[in-house]
Scaffold this motif. Structure first.
Motif, PDB file in Angstrom:
ATOM      1  N   LEU A 100      -4.442  -0.870 -11.376  1.00  0.00           N
ATOM      2  CA  LEU A 100      -3.275   0.035 -10.821  1.00  0.00           C
ATOM      3  C   LEU A 100      -3.575   1.552 -10.980  1.00  0.00           C
ATOM      4  N   GLN A 101      -3.606   2.403 -10.063  1.00  0.00           N
ATOM      5  CA  GLN A 101      -3.982   3.860 -10.379  1.00  0.00           C
ATOM      6  C   GLN A 101      -2.963   4.696 -10.258  1.00  0.00           C
ATOM      7  N   ALA A 102      -1.816   4.465  -9.222  1.00  0.00           N
ATOM      8  CA  ALA A 102      -0.699   5.371  -9.009  1.00  0.00           C
ATOM      9  C   ALA A 102       0.210   4.536  -8.554  1.00  0.00           C
TER      10      ALA A 102
ATOM     11  N   GLY B 118       7.619   1.750  -6.692  1.00  0.00           N
ATOM     12  CA  GLY B 118       6.606   0.871  -6.681  1.00  0.00           C
ATOM     13  C   GLY B 118       6.387   0.461  -8.196  1.00  0.00           C
ATOM     14  N   LEU B 119       6.180   1.549  -8.924  1.00  0.00           N
ATOM     15  CA  LEU B 119       6.224   1.447 -10.382  1.00  0.00           C
ATOM     16  C   LEU B 119       7.040   0.544 -11.165  1.00  0.00           C
TER      17      LEU B 119
ATOM     18  N   SER C 278       0.625  -1.227  -0.156  1.00  0.00           N
ATOM     19  CA  SER C 278      -0.123   0.050   0.111  1.00  0.00           C
ATOM     20  C   SER C 278       0.843   1.410  -0.066  1.00  0.00           C
ATOM     21  N   SER C 279       2.140   1.365   0.439  1.00  0.00           N
ATOM     22  CA  SER C 279       3.014   2.338   0.673  1.00  0.00           C
ATOM     23  C   SER C 279       3.546   2.671  -0.791  1.00  0.00           C
ATOM     24  N   LEU C 280       3.696   1.559  -1.715  1.00  0.00           N
ATOM     25  CA  LEU C 280       4.259   1.615  -2.840  1.00  0.00           C
ATOM     26  C   LEU C 280       3.127   1.704  -3.936  1.00  0.00           C
ATOM     27  N   LEU C 281       2.096   1.267  -3.952  1.00  0.00           N
ATOM     28  CA  LEU C 281       0.997   1.378  -5.249  1.00  0.00           C
ATOM     29  C   LEU C 281      -0.239   1.555  -4.880  1.00  0.00           C
ATOM     30  N   LEU C 282      -1.142   2.467  -5.542  1.00  0.00           N
ATOM     31  CA  LEU C 282      -2.439   2.615  -5.237  1.00  0.00           C
ATOM     32  C   LEU C 282      -3.355   1.935  -6.202  1.00  0.00           C
ATOM     33  N   TYR C 283      -4.457   1.073  -5.908  1.00  0.00           N
ATOM     34  CA  TYR C 283      -5.171   0.433  -6.784  1.00  0.00           C
ATOM     35  C   TYR C 283      -6.652   1.207  -6.534  1.00  0.00           C
ATOM     36  N   TYR C 284      -7.405   1.002  -7.535  1.00  0.00           N
ATOM     37  CA  TYR C 284      -9.026   1.119  -7.487  1.00  0.00           C
ATOM     38  C   TYR C 284      -9.727  -0.195  -7.882  1.00  0.00           C
TER      39      TYR C 284
ATOM     40  N   GLY D  14      -1.640  19.317 -16.968  1.00  0.00           N
ATOM     41  CA  GLY D  14      -1.964  18.901 -15.648  1.00  0.00           C
ATOM     42  C   GLY D  14      -0.999  18.125 -14.952  1.00  0.00           C
ATOM     43  N   GLY D  15      -1.175  17.926 -13.675  1.00  0.00           N
ATOM     44  CA  GLY D  15      -0.090  17.211 -12.849  1.00  0.00           C
ATOM     45  C   GLY D  15       0.038  15.786 -12.995  1.00  0.00           C
ATOM     46  N   PHE D  16       1.245  15.214 -12.922  1.00  0.00           N
ATOM     47  CA  PHE D  16       1.641  13.799 -12.903  1.00  0.00           C
ATOM     48  C   PHE D  16       1.439  12.941 -11.760  1.00  0.00           C
ATOM     49  N   THR D  17       1.495  13.976 -10.513  1.00  0.00           N
ATOM     50  CA  THR D  17       1.272  13.337  -9.232  1.00  0.00           C
ATOM     51  C   THR D  17       0.238  13.481  -8.449  1.00  0.00           C
ATOM     52  N   MET D  18      -0.101  12.711  -7.347  1.00  0.00           N
ATOM     53  CA  MET D  18      -1.162  13.119  -6.632  1.00  0.00           C
ATOM     54  C   MET D  18      -0.652  13.743  -5.078  1.00  0.00           C
ATOM     55  N   ILE D  19      -1.595  13.965  -4.393  1.00  0.00           N
ATOM     56  CA  ILE D  19      -1.302  14.657  -3.120  1.00  0.00           C
ATOM     57  C   ILE D  19      -0.247  13.959  -2.266  1.00  0.00           C
ATOM     58  N   ASN D  20      -0.174  12.771  -2.289  1.00  0.00           N
ATOM     59  CA  ASN D  20       0.779  11.857  -1.581  1.00  0.00           C
ATOM     60  C   ASN D  20       1.883  11.708  -2.187  1.00  0.00           C
ATOM     61  N   GLY D  21       2.010  12.173  -3.452  1.00  0.00           N
ATOM     62  CA  GLY D  21       3.597  12.058  -4.134  1.00  0.00           C
ATOM     63  C   GLY D  21       3.416  10.993  -5.218  1.00  0.00           C
ATOM     64  N   ALA D  22       2.465  10.464  -5.269  1.00  0.00           N
ATOM     65  CA  ALA D  22       2.466   8.966  -6.176  1.00  0.00           C
ATOM     66  C   ALA D  22       2.073   9.539  -7.723  1.00  0.00           C
ATOM     67  N   HIS D  23       2.710   8.904  -8.575  1.00  0.00           N
ATOM     68  CA  HIS D  23       2.450   9.189  -9.926  1.00  0.00           C
ATOM     69  C   HIS D  23       1.376   8.646 -10.706  1.00  0.00           C
ATOM     70  N   LYS D  24       0.629   9.477 -11.293  1.00  0.00           N
ATOM     71  CA  LYS D  24      -0.893   8.966 -11.948  1.00  0.00           C
ATOM     72  C   LYS D  24      -0.498   7.821 -13.108  1.00  0.00           C
ATOM     73  N   TRP D  25      -0.631   6.652 -12.693  1.00  0.00           N
ATOM     74  CA  TRP D  25      -0.247   5.754 -13.696  1.00  0.00           C
ATOM     75  C   TRP D  25      -1.382   5.764 -14.992  1.00  0.00           C
TER      76      TRP D  25
END
Length: 698
Positions: free
Chosen positions: A204-206, A211-212, A182-188, A607-618
């Motif tokens: 995979l979302q970000a 992690g990527l 969960s600290s590496l990858l974000l799913y939906y 637009g931005g490539f990163t989310m608020i937590n710093g993860a990159h939008k895959w």
């Protein structure tokens, strides 16, 4: 990853039990795993279709066919090598039958045109239907072959093992903080309605850069298209050196511990690292390794010192690097002689594209859906099957070396047929297009590429381009600037078109040349060469050219082509994937407009490539990879026109002669570019003025 009905993966575990996989090399008392099935090591790059279609590239029918391939009984199973041999035999046999049927169809077509007999007419539709069935079968077998090449999936790990992938590459693992997925990858979660799976599937979302990169090792990453999409877009969040070091660290930490058991995590991480590295070299050598000697030296030194003597992958990778370097150095000669080699290719094993090209072109002429203007009839020159060579239509007293000046050049263009000029301009455009890579269209704002169609050599300095403004890549990431060369070439052709027209010394010549360029542009886009068509349109839309008096006396049907070209331009700008709709791009050659494609990518990059937590939008990166993947899709199916090197040489001379031309200055020296008042009308105005003045004094 959570399994579902739509996620398919080859049954490598139950089929790869051959003795070759258990071979080991004894060195210093340790056992090292030899790369499994070395002959299958070639060609593991997923390709553009993987990035474009993703998990939908291979359906369950392909999986079932490969699983049952070669089984005589339901209880039997074959290893990958046996399946490969049988698949090659089936594909070769079906391709030969398809080639013979194509030739028979062409003979019947010629006979029908000559005699127009009723028997031939009734046979052609049936034969065309058989050809479509045979083509579909060959396409399916080629897809099965590509699916079978995904040997790397046998070394994929479950998502819960991904933190271990990162941990194995750490040199200082003593104080390393524990990390979870969960600290590496974000799913939906999403539901796959077509699979009737109520539990849904994780998408995979970000993810963080680590992690990527670790997700490359996950199960089904190759089959789902993630690996190819990553290779196209990783420069947004890591440099080439960082990615290479990540792979080399995993190889270093697992190579000495790889055991005979292929199910262990260390063995899977080690072998998967080699497959990812090979896919990177195969697909991106020209944009990453060829332009970065330090990166290439680091890789070669690592392979030679730590891998070559221990593992069979070492020699394969070094050989792969040598082959890629040879292809890169000889790409110019290969592109210039590509069409000639296409005709002299092997008779026994032609690609599907070259086989079905004639059939597809015949159908496309009847069902061309870009034909927007009903008033414009087909081009007469394009209906010819055979045309005289350029030497036959050239004036005898004039040689190409003498045709450099303005006195001869413009008039020679009218001596060629529209189709001749269209074909050779297409081959010239194809020569520069085949050298580009999907990565070249990324981060184009940093290269100074703008939305407005300005002369690139004037808007962008040929010196080192400043990458500080709007640079979306990491600062230390080396970017190949071949896109600028593509756009300069396009701008040179547009300038040449405008210059040829404004240097004509009579209005009649201008009308003839305007008609010629409009017909060439129409022929180009009908042959799906949208690059040259848009370049000619840009030249015709030059402010000076649009104000010429010749437009007023241009034939109405020819003038309508201008509006048709503008409609095509709107169509190209409307959707980034408009040229990938349907199946036309699979069988018909296509050259997209480089500037339009770059603008589509810039829009996706907004637009931005990163989310608020710093993860990159895959999800954002995946969409970009899908759009640029069409470059490789179009390059797979080149034009096979016969090159006319004399005509190409003449066109190159004219384009080079006018590439830096000042159109307003050229137009100012030519009286045909100005609206002239007829002599009688001018004399009548003077007489009327004199009468009025005389009347005032009386």
């Amino acid at each position: 990853l959570q399994s579902n009905d739509c996620c398919i993966s080859p049954d490598f575990e139950e089929e790869n039990t051959g003795p070759e996989e258990e071979a080991t090399i004894k060195t210093a008392g340790n056992s090292y795993l030899v790369s499994p099935s070395l002959p299958d090591f070639n060609g593991c790059s997923p390709g553009w279709s993987s990035a474009f279609y993703g998990a939908e590239c291979f359906d369950s029918e392909v999986h079932s066919y490969l699983k049952n391939l070669g089984k005589q009984k339901s209880s039997e199973s074959q290893n990958i090598d046996a399946k490969k041999v049988e698949l090659e035999q089936l594909l070769m046999m079906e391709t030969k039958n398809y080639r013979k049927t194509i030739k028979f169809y062409q003979k019947l077509l010629q006979k029908e045109r000559r005699s127009k007999g009723p028997e031939t007419k009734s046979m052609l539709p049936k034969l065309r239907g058989q050809l479509q069935e045979m083509k579909s079968k060959v396409q399916f077998l080629e897809l099965v072959k590509k699916y079978q090449m995904m040997y790397a999936e046998q070394w994929g790990v479950e998502s819960c093992v991904l933190p271990t992938v990162i941990h194995n590459g750490k040199t200082d693992s003593v104080d390393m903080a524990p990390m979870d997925e969960s600290s590496l990858l974000l799913y939906y979660n999403t539901e796959k309605h077509q699979c009737h799976n109520q539990n849904g599937v994780r998408v995979l979302q970000a993810g963080t850069p680590l992690g990527l990169m670790a997700y490359l090792y996950s199960r089904n990453a190759f089959l789902e298209g993630y690996v190819q999409q990553f290779l196209y877009t990783f420069r947004y969040f890591c440099t080439q050196e960082e990615f290479l070091q990540f792979l080399l660290d995993r190889i270093s930490s697992t190579l000495s511990s790889a055991s005979l058991d292929p199910s262990t995590s260390l063995t899977k991480i080690c072998n998967r690292s080699f497959y990812i590295l090979q896919a990177w070299i195969e697909d991106c050598y020209s944009v990453d390794f060829a332009t970065n000697t330090g990166l290439l030296c680091t890789l070669k030194e690592f392979i030679s010192s730590k891998v070559a003597s221990l593992n069979g992958y070492g020699e394969r990778l070094l050989s792969l690097l040598e082959d890629a370097s040879a292809r890169k150095s000889g790409s110019a000669d290969q592109c210039s002689s590509m069409d000639r080699c296409e005709e002299e290719g092997e008779e026994g094993r032609k690609t599907l594209h070259s086989l079905c090209k004639k059939l597809s072109e015949d159908v496309s002429r009847k069902n061309f859906y870009w034909k927007l203007s009903k008033g414009v009839g087909p081009i007469a020159q394009c209906q010819r099957e055979r045309l005289p060579t350029s030497s036959a239509v050239l004036p005898k007293p004039c040689s190409f070396t003498e045709a450099k000046g303005d006195a001869v050049g413009p008039y020679l263009l009218t001596e060629y047929s529209t189709q001749q000029l269209c074909w050779q301009l297409t081959l010239l455009q194809q020569e520069v297009f085949l050298k580009c890579h999907p990565v070249h269209f990324l981060n184009s704002r940093a290269l100074g590429v703008k939305d407005k169609c300005v002369a690139l050599q004037k808007a962008v300095s040929t010196e080192t381009v400043s990458l500080k403004v709007c640079n979306l890549f990491l600062s230390k990431c080396i970017q190949d600037q071949y896109l600028l060369q593509l756009l300069r070439n396009a701008d040179s052709i547009s300038t040449w078109v405008a210059a040829e027209i404004v240097t004509c010394h009579t209005t009649k010549r201008q009308v003839s040349l305007l008609s010629k360029f409009l017909l060439i542009a129409k022929c180009c886009y009908e042959q799906r060469n949208f690059a040259t068509a848009m370049q000619i349109l840009a030249g015709l839309e030059n402010l000076i050219v649009r104000q010429l008096p010749a437009w007023k006396i241009l034939p109405a049907k020819v003038a309508e082509i201008m509006e048709e070209l503008k409609a095509v331009e709107v169509f190209l700008k409307s959707d980034s994937l408009c040229l990938m709709e349907g199946d036309r791009f699979k069988t018909l050659p296509t050259i997209p407009s480089a500037h339009v494609l770059a603008m589509h990518v810039q829009q996706l990059e907004t637009g931005g490539f990163t989310m608020i937590n710093g993860a990159h939008k895959w999800t954002k990166l995946r969409n970009i990879a899908k759009v640029v993947s069409q470059v490789h899709a179009f390059q797979e199916n080149p034009y096979t026109y016969t090159p006319d090197f004399k005509l190409q040489s003449y066109l190159r001379q004219r384009i080079t002669h006018f590439k830096d031309a000042d159109i307003p200055a050229l137009a100012a020296d030519n009286c045909a570019n100005f609206h002239q008042i007829p002599a009688e009308k001018h004399s009548r105005k003077i007489q009327d003025t004199l009468r009025r003045m005389k009347a005032t004094f009386q």
